[in-house]
Design a protein around this motif. Structure first.
Motif, PDB file in Angstrom:
ATOM      1  N   UNK A 167       0.848  -1.187   0.000  1.00 58.92           N
ATOM      2  CA  UNK A 167       0.000   0.000   0.000  1.00 58.92           C
ATOM      3  C   UNK A 167       0.886   1.239   0.000  1.00 58.92           C
ATOM      4  N   UNK A 168       0.361   2.334  -0.566  1.00 56.45           N
ATOM      5  CA  UNK A 168       1.164   3.549  -0.709  1.00 56.45           C
ATOM      6  C   UNK A 168       0.329   4.791  -0.369  1.00 56.45           C
ATOM      7  N   UNK A 169       1.030   5.904  -0.160  1.00 60.71           N
ATOM      8  CA  UNK A 169       0.374   7.188   0.150  1.00 60.71           C
ATOM      9  C   UNK A 169       0.884   8.268  -0.792  1.00 60.71           C
ATOM     10  N   UNK A 170      -0.014   9.172  -1.156  1.00 59.39           N
ATOM     11  CA  UNK A 170       0.354  10.326  -1.984  1.00 59.39           C
ATOM     12  C   UNK A 170      -0.173  11.588  -1.325  1.00 59.39           C
ATOM     13  N   UNK A 171       0.642  12.640  -1.331  1.00 60.49           N
ATOM     14  CA  UNK A 171       0.256  13.901  -0.703  1.00 60.49           C
ATOM     15  C   UNK A 171       0.183  15.006  -1.759  1.00 60.49           C
TER      16      UNK A 171
END
Length: 321
Positions: A167-171
């Motif tokens: 899983x990944x996060x983007x800001x």
């Protein structure tokens, strides 16, 4: 962690966009549909309250999405954040925890969590690098929302560490585009300016007064560019660190106001109320990490404002008050 190599997502697998009716979610829905995804899954907040844990788990058990983009959130401008900090903290944490816990329970392979540039310290060096997270105090006017988004990043990292899921996060930086919130009390700066100058033009007002000094610098990303970046990250990135999504350029709020006024056709005076808060002095994203992955923004601010105003004109009677 089990070895994982990013690659092209299966266009025939179920893809759930949480918050598909919002600014970001609707852009993601448009992008994924255009890219050939055939099993798109979405629910309005009336159909599924993501704060209701039992309902969220029942939904995931029934739909079994393979991919999830978590774009659902309670959002608003400076005034809304200052007035309702409990709502911005509690609602967003509940949404994130419920969706991610259910996604893990029911085997979601790839999840993208979307946050905000407000996660960074108020006085962090510019441009904002991913490594600046948790290195100083947050901006007071949206601290509750920022804390909620930081907790989302931490949950993604915890899932990766404990369960080995990619899983990944983007800001993203400040967003705008079709479907934005143009309400007088709850909107962000760019849609607020569009509505304010449009109404002033119609009423033939001699001047328009905006909050603050106009000196803070901000960066703006068209939401369709964000959607494109999200798919690019899902297919090309895997790592615990969140990734900044922006254009790498900024301008002052005063310059933005002039650009919006010209687009709308307002020719009166533009004044500033320095007794109102400015917010963070500057928020410019360092986007070198994203660029190293092969992605850059394509929609210019002038082009984006023009298309957003055209959408606003076409949907004037249906925008949120």
């Amino acid at each position: 962690m089990t070895a994982f190599t990013p690659g092209r997502l299966d266009r025939s697998s179920p893809f759930y966009v949480a918050g598909h009716g919002g600014l970001v979610g609707s852009a993601l829905w448009r992008k994924l549909t255009a890219e050939g995804f055939t099993k798109m899954v979405g629910r309005t907040s009336k159909e599924l309250d993501l704060r209701n844990r039992a309902a969220v788990f029942a939904f995931f058990e029934r739909e079994r999405p393979r991919y999830v983009a978590l774009a659902a959130a309670k959002v608003g401008g400076i005034l809304a954040n200052k007035t309702y900090p409990v709502d911005f903290l509690s609602d967003n944490v509940q949404i994130q925890v419920n969706v991610m816990d259910a996604a893990h329970r029911y085997g979601v392979e790839r999840l993208l969590f979307l946050g905000s540039s407000c996660i960074y310290p108020k006085l962090a060096p510019q441009p904002l690098k991913e490594e600046y997270l948790l290195t100083g105090p947050l901006e007071e006017t949206n601290e509750a929302y920022a804390i909620a988004k930081i907790s989302g990043i931490m949950q993604v990292q915890a899932v990766r560490q404990q369960y080995g899921l990619p899983w990944i996060s983007a800001m993203p930086t400040n967003l705008y585009g079709p479907g934005d919130n143009f309400s007088a009390q709850g909107s962000h700066v760019l849609p607020a300016l569009i509505r304010r100058f449009d109404e002033a033009r119609i009423r033939e007002e001699a001047s328009v007064t905006n909050w603050g000094t106009g000196a803070p610098r901000r960066e703006f990303l068209h939401v369709d560019d964000l959607a494109d970046a999200c798919l690019h990250l899902l297919e090309n990135y895997d790592g615990p660190e969140h990734v900044n999504v922006g254009v790498g350029e900024d301008l002052t709020i005063k310059e933005l106001a002039g650009l919006v006024a010209a687009t709308v056709g307002y020719k009166g005076a533009i004044e500033w109320d320095a007794t109102k808060p400015d917010g963070t002095p500057r928020k410019l994203m360092d986007v070198r990490k994203l660029e190293s992955l092969g992605w850059t923004a394509r929609i210019s601010l002038k082009e984006g404002i023009e298309s957003t105003y055209a959408w606003f004109e076409d949907n004037r009677n249906g925008v949120r008050d």
